[in-house]
Design an enzyme around this catalytic site. Structure first.
Site, PDB file in Angstrom:
ATOM      1  N   ARG A  74       1.003  -1.197  -0.214  1.00  0.00           N
ATOM      2  CA  ARG A  74       0.385   0.174  -0.128  1.00  0.00           C
ATOM      3  C   ARG A  74       0.543   1.744   0.101  1.00  0.00           C
ATOM      4  O   ARG A  74       1.676   1.054   1.054  1.00  0.00           O
ATOM      5  CB  ARG A  74      -1.105  -0.065   1.689  1.00  0.00           C
ATOM      6  CG  ARG A  74      -1.838  -1.289   1.453  1.00  0.00           C
ATOM      7  CD  ARG A  74      -3.271  -0.739   2.474  1.00  0.00           C
ATOM      8  NE  ARG A  74      -3.692  -1.532   2.390  1.00  0.00           N
ATOM      9  CZ  ARG A  74      -4.928  -1.626   1.992  1.00  0.00           C
ATOM     10  NH1 ARG A  74      -5.428  -0.413  -0.149  1.00  0.00           N
ATOM     11  NH2 ARG A  74      -6.424  -2.776   1.747  1.00  0.00           N
ATOM     12  N   GLY A 111      -6.627  -0.830  -6.772  1.00  0.00           N
ATOM     13  CA  GLY A 111      -8.157  -0.365  -6.159  1.00  0.00           C
ATOM     14  C   GLY A 111      -8.305   1.400  -6.313  1.00  0.00           C
ATOM     15  O   GLY A 111      -7.747   1.115  -7.433  1.00  0.00           O
ATOM     16  N   ILE A 135     -11.864  -6.705  -3.636  1.00  0.00           N
ATOM     17  CA  ILE A 135     -12.562  -7.751  -3.352  1.00  0.00           C
ATOM     18  C   ILE A 135     -13.935  -6.270  -3.197  1.00  0.00           C
ATOM     19  O   ILE A 135     -15.641  -6.769  -3.112  1.00  0.00           O
ATOM     20  CB  ILE A 135     -12.205  -8.414  -2.109  1.00  0.00           C
ATOM     21  CG1 ILE A 135     -12.422  -7.560  -0.621  1.00  0.00           C
ATOM     22  CG2 ILE A 135     -11.642  -9.515  -2.203  1.00  0.00           C
ATOM     23  CD1 ILE A 135     -12.046  -8.578   0.571  1.00  0.00           C
ATOM     24  N   ASP A 136     -13.642  -5.588  -2.717  1.00  0.00           N
ATOM     25  CA  ASP A 136     -14.639  -3.970  -2.914  1.00  0.00           C
ATOM     26  C   ASP A 136     -15.842  -3.812  -3.831  1.00  0.00           C
ATOM     27  O   ASP A 136     -16.447  -3.380  -3.187  1.00  0.00           O
ATOM     28  CB  ASP A 136     -14.595  -3.139  -1.927  1.00  0.00           C
ATOM     29  CG  ASP A 136     -13.240  -2.953  -0.576  1.00  0.00           C
ATOM     30  OD1 ASP A 136     -13.831  -4.521  -0.050  1.00  0.00           O
ATOM     31  OD2 ASP A 136     -12.644  -2.262  -0.416  1.00  0.00           O
ATOM     32  N   GLY A 179     -14.805  -4.339   4.068  1.00  0.00           N
ATOM     33  CA  GLY A 179     -15.658  -3.197   2.892  1.00  0.00           C
ATOM     34  C   GLY A 179     -15.701  -1.916   4.856  1.00  0.00           C
ATOM     35  O   GLY A 179     -17.176  -2.234   4.843  1.00  0.00           O
ATOM     36  N   GLU A 230     -17.670  -3.943   8.235  1.00  0.00           N
ATOM     37  CA  GLU A 230     -16.325  -3.291   8.239  1.00  0.00           C
ATOM     38  C   GLU A 230     -16.877  -1.849   9.315  1.00  0.00           C
ATOM     39  O   GLU A 230     -16.747  -0.633   9.378  1.00  0.00           O
ATOM     40  CB  GLU A 230     -15.048  -3.112   8.238  1.00  0.00           C
ATOM     41  CG  GLU A 230     -14.332  -4.397   8.071  1.00  0.00           C
ATOM     42  CD  GLU A 230     -13.561  -4.550   7.130  1.00  0.00           C
ATOM     43  OE1 GLU A 230     -12.704  -4.819   7.524  1.00  0.00           O
ATOM     44  OE2 GLU A 230     -13.424  -4.071   5.479  1.00  0.00           O
ATOM     45  N   ARG A 274     -23.059 -13.377  19.600  1.00  0.00           N
ATOM     46  CA  ARG A 274     -20.945 -13.661  19.216  1.00  0.00           C
ATOM     47  C   ARG A 274     -21.405 -13.396  17.805  1.00  0.00           C
ATOM     48  O   ARG A 274     -21.796 -13.069  16.806  1.00  0.00           O
ATOM     49  CB  ARG A 274     -21.359 -14.819  18.732  1.00  0.00           C
ATOM     50  CG  ARG A 274     -21.395 -15.872  20.362  1.00  0.00           C
ATOM     51  CD  ARG A 274     -19.991 -16.036  21.395  1.00  0.00           C
ATOM     52  NE  ARG A 274     -20.807 -16.908  22.652  1.00  0.00           N
ATOM     53  CZ  ARG A 274     -21.095 -16.304  23.061  1.00  0.00           C
ATOM     54  NH1 ARG A 274     -21.525 -15.588  23.538  1.00  0.00           N
ATOM     55  NH2 ARG A 274     -21.234 -17.914  24.466  1.00  0.00           N
ATOM     56  N   GLN A 282     -11.356 -13.514   3.201  1.00  0.00           N
ATOM     57  CA  GLN A 282     -11.885 -12.895   2.403  1.00  0.00           C
ATOM     58  C   GLN A 282     -10.917 -12.485   1.594  1.00  0.00           C
ATOM     59  O   GLN A 282     -11.674 -12.976   0.261  1.00  0.00           O
ATOM     60  CB  GLN A 282     -12.776 -11.857   2.537  1.00  0.00           C
ATOM     61  CG  GLN A 282     -13.813 -12.394   3.476  1.00  0.00           C
ATOM     62  CD  GLN A 282     -14.684 -10.787   4.483  1.00  0.00           C
ATOM     63  OE1 GLN A 282     -15.766 -10.738   3.892  1.00  0.00           O
ATOM     64  NE2 GLN A 282     -14.050 -10.229   5.679  1.00  0.00           N
TER      65      GLN A 282
HETATM   66  O1  F6P Z   1      -9.460  -3.185  -0.054  1.00  0.00           O
HETATM   67  C1  F6P Z   1      -9.650  -4.155   0.351  1.00  0.00           C
HETATM   68  C2  F6P Z   1      -9.796  -4.139   1.028  1.00  0.00           C
HETATM   69  O2  F6P Z   1      -9.646  -5.858   1.766  1.00  0.00           O
HETATM   70  C3  F6P Z   1     -11.201  -3.905   1.713  1.00  0.00           C
HETATM   71  O3  F6P Z   1     -12.494  -4.962   2.183  1.00  0.00           O
HETATM   72  C4  F6P Z   1     -10.747  -3.351   4.185  1.00  0.00           C
HETATM   73  O4  F6P Z   1     -11.268  -3.128   4.462  1.00  0.00           O
HETATM   74  C5  F6P Z   1      -9.411  -2.727   3.615  1.00  0.00           C
HETATM   75  O5  F6P Z   1      -8.858  -3.508   2.200  1.00  0.00           O
HETATM   76  C6  F6P Z   1      -8.222  -4.454   4.515  1.00  0.00           C
HETATM   77  O6  F6P Z   1      -6.804  -3.428   4.328  1.00  0.00           O
HETATM   78  P1  F6P Z   1      -5.703  -4.339   4.917  1.00  0.00           P
HETATM   79  O7  F6P Z   1      -5.318  -5.422   4.031  1.00  0.00           O
HETATM   80  O8  F6P Z   1      -4.234  -3.056   5.127  1.00  0.00           O
HETATM   81  O9  F6P Z   1      -5.889  -4.271   6.192  1.00  0.00           O
END
Ligand code: F6P
Length: 356
Positions: A74, A111, A135-136, A179, A230, A274, A282
């Site tokens: 990133r 993305g 995946i989003d 997400g 999320e 729970r 995912q």
């Molecule tokens: O953008 C994809 C994603 O998996 C999101 O769904 C999630 O919120 C985020 O990346 C998690 O990011 P990281 O892998 O940096 O923890």
């Protein structure tokens, strides 16, 4: 002779390798003097000059392999114009490596953030073709991103598994789905798994959620499952400024929104709750067949753009057709779930509660 760089950036997903394979195979088949270079670990590799020459055999046997064979990282777009700790100008470094490696084009798979940087590189004179990964499923200009369907399968499977245990124990279960900004994954997995759904795009009122749970109890249903994104947000929090929300969340003892919702449900209903967080599962494992097909098609189309020297486009998928979308149209926009869309109306018609 064409020299093409491949770069995967941002969070990974299941079908990155299948997509690169689609581009590579089409190029090797149709452009005999092509050379492909893998830029390692996303924009980091382009900034710091890490790459490796790829061979046709590198793209064999990877159709079903998750992750990315060239690594990813990133590199936030907003920091691209900020020099690194040694004063290096990252944008200039990327342009300089692009020239040094004598690339004819960079194929960038990523993305939203990735697309902003790809557009910047294009504006700065590099030839770029991009592919929509995440995946989003939140990339503007395409109906579908590769990785999405594989993640829907996993998140749905998590909800399916929870069903039997939830029913046995008469509990409320929350499955937290990835997400932060958009809820496509939660929406699809929630419908496919028969859950109630909370999305970032539809702020919830906890009392509406509790009402829906009580209704189920009165109907004799002994358990409930909530698919919570999320980034799900309460109506109360949705009106706060970014700064106020950050401060509120910092003071909050819960590891994520699901735990807060879970606590509130326990207090208001007396039911046992729970929480299940499938998290990065995912994004893992092999791509589903749908993604393999879409990745192969998008990859082949990207190769065709390169052969025609048509640069500055993302290869998207609109109304069943593969289409080139100008990068400037894609960069900086998010494709969000529209609360008034027909999918939401249909889901509500089925009795799914969105907490609004
Ligand atoms: O953008 C994809 C994603 O998996 C999101 O769904 C999630 O919120 C985020 O990346 C998690 O990011 P990281 O892998 O940096 O923890």
């Amino acid at each position: 002779m064409k020299r093409i760089g491949f770069l995967t950036s941002g969070g990974d997903c299941q079908s990155l390798n299948a997509t690169m394979r689609g581009v590579a195979k089409t190029l090797y088949e149709n452009c005999p003097d092509v050379e492909i270079y893998g830029v390692l670990e996303g924009y980091k590799g382009l900034i710091y000059g890490n790459y490796r020459k790829m061979e046709p055999k590198d793209f064999s046997g990877i159709l079903t392999e998750g992750g990315t064979i060239i690594g990813t990282s990133r590199q936030p777009f907003k920091k691209m114009r900020t020099p690194d700790e040694n004063g290096l100008d990252k944008v200039e470094a990327m342009k300089s490596n692009y020239k040094k490696w004598k690339l004819d084009c960079l194929v960038i798979l990523g993305g939203n953030g990735t697309h902003k940087t790809a557009n910047l590189l294009h504006e700065e004179g590099c030839n770029v073709v991009t592919l929509p990964k995440t995946i989003d499923n939140d990339i503007w200009g395409t109906d579908i991103t590769f990785g999405f369907q594989s993640a829907v399968n996993i998140a749905t499977n998590a909800i399916d598994c929870i069903h039997t245990t939830a029913a046995s124990h008469s509990r409320v279960f929350i499955v937290e789905v990835m997400g932060h900004k958009v809820g496509w994954l939660t929406l699809h997995a929630g419908i496919a798994g028969g859950a109630d759904i909370l999305l970032p795009e539809i702020p919830y009122d906890i009392n509406s959620v509790v009402e829906a749970l009580d209704k189920r109890t009165k109907e004799g249903k002994k358990f409930s499952i909530l698919a919570v994104a999320e980034g799900a947000i309460s109506k109360e929090d949705a009106v706060l400024s970014k700064k106020e929300l950050k401060a509120k969340r910092k003071a909050n003892p819960y590891p994520s929104i699901s735990y807060q919702i879970g606590k509130e449900i326990e207090e208001k209903t007396g039911q046992e709750v729970r929480i299940t967080v499938p998290g990065h599962m995912q994004r893992g494992g092999e791509p589903c067949p749908y993604d393999r097909v879409i990745s192969s098609r998008l990859g082949a189309a990207a190769a065709r753009l390169i052969i025609k020297e048509k640069y500055g486009y993302m290869v998207g998928f609109k109304n069943g057709e593969i289409v080139p979308v100008p990068l400037a149209e894609v960069a900086g926009k998010l494709k969000m779930v529209d609360p008034d869309s027909s999918i939401i109306k249909e889901a509500k018609g089925l009795g799914i509660c969105f907490g609004d």
